[in-house]
Design a protein around this motif. Structure first.
Motif, mmCIF file in Angstrom:
data_model
loop_
_atom_site.group_PDB
_atom_site.id
_atom_site.type_symbol
_atom_site.label_atom_id
_atom_site.label_comp_id
_atom_site.label_asym_id
_atom_site.label_seq_id
_atom_site.Cartn_x
_atom_site.Cartn_y
_atom_site.Cartn_z
ATOM 1 N N TYR A 50 0.839 -1.194 0.000
ATOM 2 C CA TYR A 50 0.000 0.000 0.000
ATOM 3 C C TYR A 50 0.873 1.243 0.000
ATOM 4 O O TYR A 50 1.971 1.273 0.558
ATOM 5 N N ILE A 51 0.364 2.273 -0.678
ATOM 6 C CA ILE A 51 1.029 3.577 -0.766
ATOM 7 C C ILE A 51 0.188 4.576 0.017
ATOM 8 O O ILE A 51 -1.024 4.647 -0.165
ATOM 9 N N PHE A 52 0.832 5.330 0.885
ATOM 10 C CA PHE A 52 0.108 6.342 1.638
ATOM 11 C C PHE A 52 1.012 7.534 1.896
ATOM 12 O O PHE A 52 2.252 7.428 1.858
ATOM 13 N N THR A 53 0.380 8.659 2.144
ATOM 14 C CA THR A 53 1.091 9.880 2.524
ATOM 15 C C THR A 53 0.971 10.046 4.029
ATOM 16 O O THR A 53 -0.147 10.112 4.552
ATOM 17 N N PRO A 54 2.082 10.078 4.756
ATOM 18 C CA PRO A 54 1.999 10.215 6.220
ATOM 19 C C PRO A 54 1.234 11.471 6.623
ATOM 20 O O PRO A 54 1.182 12.460 5.889
ATOM 21 N N HIS A 55 0.621 11.398 7.772
ATOM 22 C CA HIS A 55 -0.195 12.508 8.274
ATOM 23 C C HIS A 55 0.635 13.783 8.390
ATOM 24 O O HIS A 55 1.747 13.776 8.936
ATOM 25 N N ARG A 56 0.099 14.874 7.839
ATOM 26 C CA ARG A 56 0.734 16.184 7.839
ATOM 27 C C ARG A 56 2.106 16.158 7.166
ATOM 28 O O ARG A 56 3.033 16.845 7.581
ATOM 29 N N ASN A 57 2.254 15.369 6.150
ATOM 30 C CA ASN A 57 3.527 15.298 5.413
ATOM 31 C C ASN A 57 3.211 15.187 3.926
ATOM 32 O O ASN A 57 3.561 14.216 3.265
ATOM 33 N N ASN A 58 2.541 16.187 3.406
ATOM 34 C CA ASN A 58 2.113 16.159 2.015
ATOM 35 C C ASN A 58 3.309 16.198 1.071
ATOM 36 O O ASN A 58 4.289 16.889 1.312
ATOM 37 N N GLY A 59 3.219 15.447 -0.039
ATOM 38 C CA GLY A 59 4.274 15.418 -1.040
ATOM 39 C C GLY A 59 5.244 14.274 -0.892
ATOM 40 O O GLY A 59 6.105 14.073 -1.751
ATOM 41 N N VAL A 60 5.152 13.500 0.190
ATOM 42 C CA VAL A 60 6.025 12.344 0.421
ATOM 43 C C VAL A 60 5.159 11.097 0.489
ATOM 44 O O VAL A 60 4.097 11.096 1.137
ATOM 45 N N PHE A 61 5.591 10.032 -0.162
ATOM 46 C CA PHE A 61 4.831 8.785 -0.204
ATOM 47 C C PHE A 61 5.667 7.651 0.376
ATOM 48 O O PHE A 61 6.863 7.543 0.088
ATOM 49 N N HIS A 62 5.001 6.809 1.169
ATOM 50 C CA HIS A 62 5.646 5.646 1.760
ATOM 51 C C HIS A 62 5.003 4.385 1.181
ATOM 52 O O HIS A 62 3.779 4.329 1.013
ATOM 53 N N VAL A 63 5.830 3.390 0.929
ATOM 54 C CA VAL A 63 5.371 2.106 0.397
ATOM 55 C C VAL A 63 5.620 1.042 1.450
ATOM 56 O O VAL A 63 6.776 0.809 1.846
ATOM 57 N N HIS A 64 4.539 0.391 1.916
ATOM 58 C CA HIS A 64 4.639 -0.627 2.954
ATOM 59 C C HIS A 64 3.976 -1.912 2.469
ATOM 60 O O HIS A 64 3.112 -1.893 1.582
ATOM 61 N N LYS A 65 4.367 -2.996 3.103
ATOM 62 C CA LYS A 65 3.773 -4.296 2.810
ATOM 63 C C LYS A 65 2.511 -4.470 3.651
ATOM 64 O O LYS A 65 2.494 -4.163 4.846
ATOM 65 N N VAL A 66 1.441 -4.982 3.022
ATOM 66 C CA VAL A 66 0.175 -5.135 3.740
ATOM 67 C C VAL A 66 0.283 -6.219 4.803
ATOM 68 O O VAL A 66 -0.281 -6.088 5.897
#
Length: 557
Positions: free
Chosen positions: A309-325
């Motif tokens: 899954y790809i998500f943008t951390p809270h209050r950190n717009n413009g950065v994306f993190h990729v984690h394993k479900v």
């Protein structure tokens, strides 16, 4: 293969549309579909093939393009893309209706020709329209005749229609339930957020109707939806929770209703007026949570192999993190960020070709990343290639910087591109700015729309780049004739040999500009000298075989 292309060239010179001929072959032999699409791709990608502006129409209401059909006047006027003399022409126009019966949303439902079942009833291609007064209507795609009408509800106001996934299932969402001003002043809390109705299409059948209650999912819920079999609940503060919708339906169904049958809950026939459809699922307690994450503006996407899954951390717009479900572990190199500043916000999405790759789209380039599984249930994100759009003259920002021209950017000693501080009342755009990225699945191409600032007269010129989906190589660049206004909405719809540019002008009017594949070759007549005429061999007049005709056509070409 060369002979097939020669035959297609002869057909196109005779004025017969190539795509229409190939689609006609699909009805005779279903195994020709992929081969036909490869032929069209070869023709489109040839060097001397170009796209020519052939048609334009203006409307006061939004315009939609899908499946070689152009929809005007809120889906009430339909034009076929390939009409007489290759021009779009009116296919049908629905009769006038009162404003309460206005179409709010619509979907095109068409069964693939290679999977069309023998029993055709209910599988006919149609336009599924949701009206303002809560009617769900099926219109024939070719004639506009009403195939089926279904009344939804007198209590709820349904406004949004969308696909649930790949299984031919749609989701109809109601508007958010709100109390009156007097009720809110009295401190009354609205327990209902919204209603979700799920139908299967081809044929149209009721699956479930469910109320999203705050007392079940929490008082801080702000939105909900269904996608890929998961019920998505969004909370204030950025928290997103996923539940199994199939399990909810299986364990909490209270009414088994079928369209056209009598139902005591609604005191009438299901789907008729004024009975409507009943609420079939009722929750008594919160179902088990499958997945939970907190992200910025509920920006969450799932995909990849295995699931990530790809998500943008809270209050950190413009950065994306990729984690394993599976274990929520971050992938190695799983932080996606762009060093280059841009006016356009970055996007990180899973590729639509279901390859599991990730597209990181910034204002100036596109990075294609791929997930690789490692040992100990870990994964790693590696870059495959990068796409940098070029201006119509073939130059991009990097080439201009290499020559030292003033582009509004500076190149640091480490090689990073840094935006200059420009002392001007207007914000100067970048040289090439990516506006849209789409995947053409039938030809396996990436369609990249970019805009170039001419810097001379402050105009913006747009072009469409066709890139190889495997390598990212630019195959063809198509300039648009009309100027691109960055303050207005634009949509590019690519469909084999045709693409439509739909945009809104400054006069609040909507424009649809149609471009079509053009293979016109300017053949200049050659002079024959007297010496050549004297030594010409006489041609025997007689019967020619089809092989000889194709060979002559190839020689002429």
């Amino acid at each position: 293969m060369h002979g097939c292309l020669t035959l297609i060239i002869i057909m196109s010179r005779q004025g017969r549309n190539i795509v229409c001929q190939l689609r006609a072959k699909e009805r005779e032999n279903k195994w020709n579909i992929r081969r036909n699409l490869n032929i069209v791709k070869t023709i489109v990608c040839q060097e001397h093939s170009s796209f020519k502006k052939v048609w334009e129409k203006v409307s006061r209401s939004p315009i939609a393009y899908e499946g070689n059909r152009i929809y005007f006047d809120n889906y009430r006027s339909v034009y076929i893309g390939h009409g007489r003399q290759g021009q779009p022409e009116l296919l049908y126009r629905l009769p006038q209706c009162p404003s309460k019966h206005k179409i709010e949303d619509a979907l095109v439902c068409q069964f693939p020709l290679d999977h069309l079942p023998m029993k055709h009833k209910g599988f006919k291609g149609h336009l599924l329209a949701l009206t303002r007064d809560n009617w769900l209507v099926r219109y024939d795609l070719n004639t506009g005749a009403v195939l089926q009408e279904l009344f939804l509800s007198q209590r709820y106001k349904f406004r949004h229609l969308g696909w649930q996934g790949e299984g031919g299932t749609i989701v109809i969402r109601s508007i958010h339930a709100k109390l009156s001003a007097m009720a809110r002043m009295a401190g009354i809390i609205q327990p209902l957020l919204m209603v979700l109705a799920v139908f299967s299409v081809l044929p149209l059948q009721l699956v479930a109707v469910m109320e999203v209650q705050k007392e079940i999912f929490g008082k801080d819920i702000c939105d909900s939806g269904i996608s890929q079999g998961a019920l998505i609940i969004m909370h204030q503060g950025g928290t997103v929770r996923l539940y199994s919708f199939d399990r909810i339906v299986k364990e909490n169904t209270i009414v088994h209703a079928k369209l056209g049958d009598m139902c005591s809950v609604v005191n009438g026939i299901v789907g008729s007026h004024p009975s409507g459809i009943p609420c079939t699922v009722k929750l008594k307690e919160t179902p088990p949570v499958l997945f939970e994450v907190r992200c910025h503006e509920h920006n969450l996407q799932m995909g990849g192999f295995p699931w990530h899954y790809i998500f943008t951390p809270h209050r950190n717009n413009g950065v994306f993190h990729v984690h394993k479900v599976e274990n929520k572990k971050q992938a190695h190199n799983g932080v996606i960020d762009m060093d280059l500043l841009s006016l356009e916000p970055d996007k990180a999405v899973f590729h639509a070709d279901e390859s599991g790759r990730i597209l990181h789209i910034s204002g100036n380039n596109i990075r294609i990343l791929k997930l690789h599984s490692g040992d100990n249930a870990t994964s790693e994100l590696k870059e495959c290639f990068t796409i940098t759009p070029a201006s119509p003259d073939g130059e991009n920002t990097a080439s201009l910087l290499a020559r030292g021209e003033d582009t509004g950017w500076a190149l640091s000693s480490s090689g990073r591109i840094i935006k200059k501080r420009i002392f001007d009342s207007s914000i100067l755009p970048t040289v090439e700015c990516i506006k849209d990225v789409d995947y053409e699945n039938e030809m396996d191409l990436l369609v990249v729309t970019s805009v170039t600032d001419t810097r001379d007269d402050a105009t913006h010129v747009a072009s469409i780049g066709l890139h190889d989906n495997t390598t990212g190589k630019l195959i063809k660049q198509i300039p648009l004739e009309e100027e691109w206004d960055e303050t207005m909405e634009h949509t590019i719809c690519f469909d084999l040999d045709t693409f439509a540019h739909i945009y809104k002008s400054g006069t609040s009017k909507f424009h649809c500009v149609l471009y079509r594949l053009d293979r016109t070759i300017n053949d200049e007549p050659t002079r024959v000298t007297r010496h050549q005429r004297r030594h010409e061999k006489p041609v025997r007049q007689g019967r020619r075989t089809s092989r000889r005709l194709l060979q002559d056509a190839e020689d002429d070409r």
